[in-house]
Write a protein that holds these residues in place. Structure first.
Motif, short mmCIF file in Angstrom:
data_model
loop_
_atom_site.label_atom_id
_atom_site.label_comp_id
_atom_site.label_asym_id
_atom_site.label_seq_id
_atom_site.Cartn_x
_atom_site.Cartn_y
_atom_site.Cartn_z
N ILE A 145 -14.46 -11.24 10.73
CA ILE A 145 -13.22 -10.57 10.18
C ILE A 145 -11.78 -10.16 10.34
CG2 ILE A 145 -11.85 -11.21 7.58
CD1 ILE A 145 -13.70 -12.98 7.99
N ASN A 146 -11.10 -10.59 10.45
CA ASN A 146 -9.74 -8.86 10.67
C ASN A 146 -9.47 -8.79 9.88
OD1 ASN A 146 -10.34 -9.19 13.74
ND2 ASN A 146 -9.35 -10.74 14.53
N VAL A 147 -9.46 -7.94 9.61
CA VAL A 147 -8.27 -7.32 8.32
C VAL A 147 -7.57 -5.93 8.33
CG1 VAL A 147 -8.38 -5.97 5.42
CG2 VAL A 147 -10.39 -7.91 6.68
N ARG A 148 -6.12 -6.18 8.43
CA ARG A 148 -4.97 -5.48 8.84
C ARG A 148 -4.72 -4.37 7.14
NH1 ARG A 148 -1.13 -9.37 11.27
NH2 ARG A 148 -1.85 -10.80 10.30
N GLU A 149 -3.50 -3.92 7.40
CA GLU A 149 -3.38 -3.27 6.37
C GLU A 149 -2.33 -3.72 5.39
OE1 GLU A 149 -3.64 -0.46 4.99
OE2 GLU A 149 -5.08 0.59 5.87
N PRO A 150 -1.71 -3.85 4.34
CA PRO A 150 -0.55 -4.94 4.15
C PRO A 150 0.75 -4.67 4.17
CG PRO A 150 -1.98 -3.65 2.25
CD PRO A 150 -3.05 -3.57 3.43
N GLU A 151 1.84 -4.99 3.56
CA GLU A 151 3.28 -4.12 4.52
C GLU A 151 4.57 -5.31 3.49
OE1 GLU A 151 4.03 -6.58 8.65
OE2 GLU A 151 2.16 -5.37 9.33
N GLU A 152 4.81 -4.35 3.22
CA GLU A 152 5.77 -4.40 2.23
C GLU A 152 7.07 -5.10 2.56
OE1 GLU A 152 7.23 -1.21 -1.19
OE2 GLU A 152 8.57 -1.34 0.58
N THR A 153 7.78 -6.07 1.60
CA THR A 153 8.53 -6.56 2.59
C THR A 153 9.77 -6.72 1.75
OG1 THR A 153 8.09 -8.64 0.86
CG2 THR A 153 6.77 -8.35 2.87
N PRO A 259 -5.47 5.20 -6.60
CA PRO A 259 -5.24 4.56 -5.29
C PRO A 259 -4.21 3.08 -5.31
CG PRO A 259 -7.48 4.33 -6.09
CD PRO A 259 -6.48 4.72 -7.93
N GLU A 260 -4.28 2.72 -4.24
CA GLU A 260 -2.76 1.16 -4.14
C GLU A 260 -3.65 0.38 -4.59
OE1 GLU A 260 -2.25 0.37 -0.02
OE2 GLU A 260 -0.99 2.63 0.67
N PHE A 261 -2.30 -0.67 -5.17
CA PHE A 261 -2.35 -1.55 -6.11
C PHE A 261 -2.15 -2.35 -4.70
CE2 PHE A 261 -3.23 -1.47 -10.83
CZ PHE A 261 -3.26 -0.13 -10.82
N ILE A 262 -2.41 -3.28 -5.07
CA ILE A 262 -1.83 -4.87 -3.76
C ILE A 262 -1.85 -5.88 -4.44
CG2 ILE A 262 -2.89 -5.84 -1.85
CD1 ILE A 262 -4.84 -3.64 -1.48
N GLN A 291 4.92 -23.29 2.55
CA GLN A 291 4.13 -21.62 1.74
C GLN A 291 4.00 -20.44 2.43
OE1 GLN A 291 1.80 -22.17 -2.21
NE2 GLN A 291 1.17 -23.83 -0.58
N ARG A 292 4.50 -19.66 2.23
CA ARG A 292 3.76 -18.66 3.56
C ARG A 292 3.22 -17.36 2.13
NH1 ARG A 292 9.40 -18.85 2.76
NH2 ARG A 292 10.12 -17.55 1.95
N LYS A 293 2.71 -16.46 2.66
CA LYS A 293 1.73 -15.51 2.15
C LYS A 293 1.81 -14.13 2.55
CE LYS A 293 -3.27 -14.76 0.74
NZ LYS A 293 -4.39 -15.10 1.33
N TYR A 294 1.94 -13.18 1.08
CA TYR A 294 2.46 -12.00 0.95
C TYR A 294 0.87 -11.42 0.80
CZ TYR A 294 7.04 -13.62 2.94
OH TYR A 294 8.49 -14.91 3.65
N VAL A 295 1.42 -10.31 1.45
CA VAL A 295 0.03 -9.34 0.88
C VAL A 295 1.26 -7.78 0.71
CG1 VAL A 295 -1.70 -7.85 0.48
CG2 VAL A 295 -1.56 -10.54 1.56
N VAL A 296 1.63 -7.08 -0.32
CA VAL A 296 2.37 -6.15 -1.44
C VAL A 296 1.62 -4.82 -1.13
CG1 VAL A 296 4.03 -5.85 -1.82
CG2 VAL A 296 4.35 -7.79 -1.09
N PRO A 297 1.84 -3.40 -0.73
CA PRO A 297 0.67 -2.26 -1.40
C PRO A 297 1.95 -1.77 -1.92
CG PRO A 297 1.59 -2.13 0.55
CD PRO A 297 2.24 -3.68 0.70
#
Length: 630
Positions: A145-153, A259-262, A291-297
């Motif tokens: 699995i390729n896991v990337r750091e979340p990004e704020e939008t 620690p960051e909440f995500i 649908q779009r998926k977002y991951v926010v730190p």
């Protein structure tokens, strides 16, 4: 000679072909996505191989060829937070008759689903998972699995705020979690590594709910927080907000980076709404393709935790931090030696009392010398912000005249010094008792009481004797049944016992699962509201659709044991799929929700929305089918 050379060449060619085939078989076995045994295949697959840290995705293990399988253990899977999402038997069979030939096809398949949340970025490997099938060990394929750091939008931001930047060990600090949103959200998931931290105890602050405000449940792992919906401004931009709090109680000194909440969420794919700030969770049908998926730190604030000063610390300091009050009450206060006395000690002063305990009474001056104290003690009970400890004690001597004060030492963080508080002593009257000996038990020392029986033959005191004076009086079941009062005395207690036992069992059953009662009565309540709705001719189309949507979501909330007003169509669809409801019925239900939402928010007239009677009849039929399956 030439023939021999040809034979040798033919043999070499055949050997090369066999070697090539073996090579292909080896390559196939190494790279095949599934491993099998006796025709049984175990295969692992994931929803996506490109995910974000904190972004939850579905991983499934499918067993093809058998349903006699034990649930795989994923507790040691590193780099992921694992949550079991259920298992389903997907077996099926089909029968066909062609030209009089009968054939049956049986397909056996079992699927285990898990929600995985990556805890770190990079290329993570999910190794082969061992699965026990029909008593034998089988392994799945491995995945990368390729896991990337979340990004704020610009549309989603997450902020953590501490009520203070420094504190003492044991001093509560409030952490506020604020999610800023500017788009509809279909579903979301929160990851908080802080909840697994050994450096803090986490408690939920007491929250007084205001009926005029709106709240949402925010599940995080095995906990649940109540979040308040609101509006706010961040960096000059206006957002809708969702905010909840937790109390951090440090257990050791040091400088800690929270620690960051995500938050991962799915947005889009639904109908629009006039005012986004009315409600940011979608209540309409979802077009999954859009649908779009977002991951926010979040940010990661820092907290400095200071050690409690050693200077001036009393020897009997028990770790209390804050300003406390203590009181005590005893009952009864007039007893004999050895009689039980119920002592209630009330401690107050902190908003977070879950981990607060009372020192053993035997270690407090005046208790062990004068009272017998059992080693067991009931756990403290929190009532109205106070923690009440109950202990039974027994006076050892009639010379005991009071229950001594209960004393505790705490550290006052405001004044940064140790202070002592104690309860008031409780006056006690203890009466002496005589020790019962073995001779007392045998009655050897009992004095002769009264005078001996005498027989008089003369005068007014003349009494009779002889066997003729005895009257035969049989005593048994028949004689008892011949008397009405005897029957009542014997029959009433068992009947009362059965009635009380039945009532007690029914009461326990209701208390053990209060949501079950709501679930059982959900359909009746919905149909009553539908009937009332159909009879009211004065309602506008928008109001009628809105009330029908509200009643439908209340029904679904009661049946699914969720907060009905916060349910979205996507959550309803996923939950019903998980419970095995067939796709046609789910589609019918989500379609009727879409129609109600359309009539409530979109402001568009359709024949179906205008005909409330037809709409209520359709809802009634769908719910009748659904209620039999839930």
């Amino acid at each position: 000679m030439i023939n021999k050379i040809r034979e040798n060449k033919t043999g070499q060619t055949g050997a090369a072909a066999v070697s090539f085939v073996i090579f292909l078989v080896i390559i196939f076995l190494v790279h095949t996505p599934a491993f099998s045994s006796n025709g049984i295949i175990a295969r692992m697959r994931v929803e996506s191989k490109n995910v974000y840290v904190g972004g939850t995705f579905i991983m499934q293990i499918t067993i093809m060829g058998s349903t006699d399988v034990e649930r795989p253990d994923l507790s040691n899977l590193k780099g992921f937070e694992v949550e079991f999402a259920g298992g389903s038997n997907n077996s099926s069979q089909s029968v066909s008759i062609v030209n009089g030939n009968f054939s049956r096809t049986v397909k056996k398949e079992y699927v285990f689903s898990y929600r995985l949340t990556p805890l770190e970025s990079g290329v993570l490997r999910i190794p082969s998972i061992a699965v026990e099938v029909e008593g034998k060990d089988l392994k799945t394929n491995a995945l990368t699995i390729n896991v990337r750091e979340p990004e704020e939008t610009e549309d989603f931001k997450l902020r953590l705020r501490l009520s203070r930047e420094s504190c003492f060990v044991g001093e509560p600090v409030i952490l506020s979690v604020v999610w800023y949103l500017r788009e509809d959200v279909n579903s979301f998931n929160v990851t908080a590594p802080l909840l697994q931290s050994s450096a803090f105890d986490i408690e939920k602050p007491e929250m007084k709910l205001d009926k005029r405000k709106k709240y949402f449940r925010v599940p995080i792992g095995d906990r649940e927080f109540i979040a308040l919906k609101g509006k706010g401004t961040l960096e000059g931009e206006r957002y809708a907000t969702l905010e909840f709090e937790m109390a951090l109680i440090p257990k050791k000194p040091g400088v800690f980076s929270i620690p960051e909440f995500i938050i991962s969420c799915e947005v889009g794919g639904g109908f629009g709404r006039d005012n986004f700030f009315d409600d940011f969770f979608s209540r309409h049908s979802i077009n999954r393709e859009r649908q779009r998926k977002y991951v926010v730190p979040s940010n990661s604030p820092s907290l400095t935790v200071k050690e409690l000063p050693k200077e001036g610390r009393p020897d009997d300091f028990s770790g209390y931090v804050g300003e406390y009050k203590i009181s005590a009450a005893a009952n009864p206060t007039v007893v004999d030696v050895g009689d039980p006395i119920t002592l209630k000690i009330t401690l107050e002063g902190s908003d977070f009392m879950n981990n607060i305990n009372l020192p053993p009474l035997g270690e407090i001056d005046g208790f062990s010398d004068n009272f017998k104290i059992p080693s067991e003690r009931a756990a403290g009970v929190i009532e109205d912000g106070k923690k009440i400890f109950t202990q039974t004690i027994r006076a050892k001597s009639h010379k005991v005249t009071r229950v001594p004060p209960v004393r505790i030492v705490s550290f006052d963080t405001a004044e940064e010094r140790y202070i002592t508080v104690e309860s008031k002593p409780i006056p006690l009257t203890v009466n002496p008792t005589r020790t019962v000996t073995a001779s007392d038990a045998e009655g050897l020392n009992r004095a002769r009481e009264g005078s001996a029986l005498e027989h008089w033959r003369d005068g007014i005191a003349y009494n009779y004797k002889g066997e003729d004076l005895l009257v035969r009086a049989d005593y048994g079941f028949r004689s008892l049944m011949s008397h009405r009062w005897s029957m009542l005395l014997l029959g009433v207690p068992p009947v009362l016992f059965v009635i009380l036992l039945t009532g007690n069992l029914m009461s326990r059953r209701r208390k053990s699962d209060p949501m079950a009662r709501r679930a059982r009565g959900a359909a009746r309540i919905l149909k009553k509201k539908l009937s009332s709705l159909a009879k009211d001719d004065n309602l506008s189309r928008e109001v009628a659709c809105g009330r029908m949507l509200e009643a439908l979501k209340e029904y679904l909330g009661n049946k699914l044991r969720r907060e009905g007003s916060a349910l979205t169509s996507g959550e309803v669809e996923k939950e019903l799929e998980r419970r095995g409801i067939n796709a046609e019925l789910i589609e019918s239900l989500t379609e009727i929700i879409r129609v109600c939402e359309h009539g409530t928010y979109a402001g568009v007239n359709t024949a179906e929305e205008n005909d409330i009677l037809m709409l209520t009849d359709r809802v009634d039929k769908i719910i009748s089918r659904l209620d039999k399956k839930l």
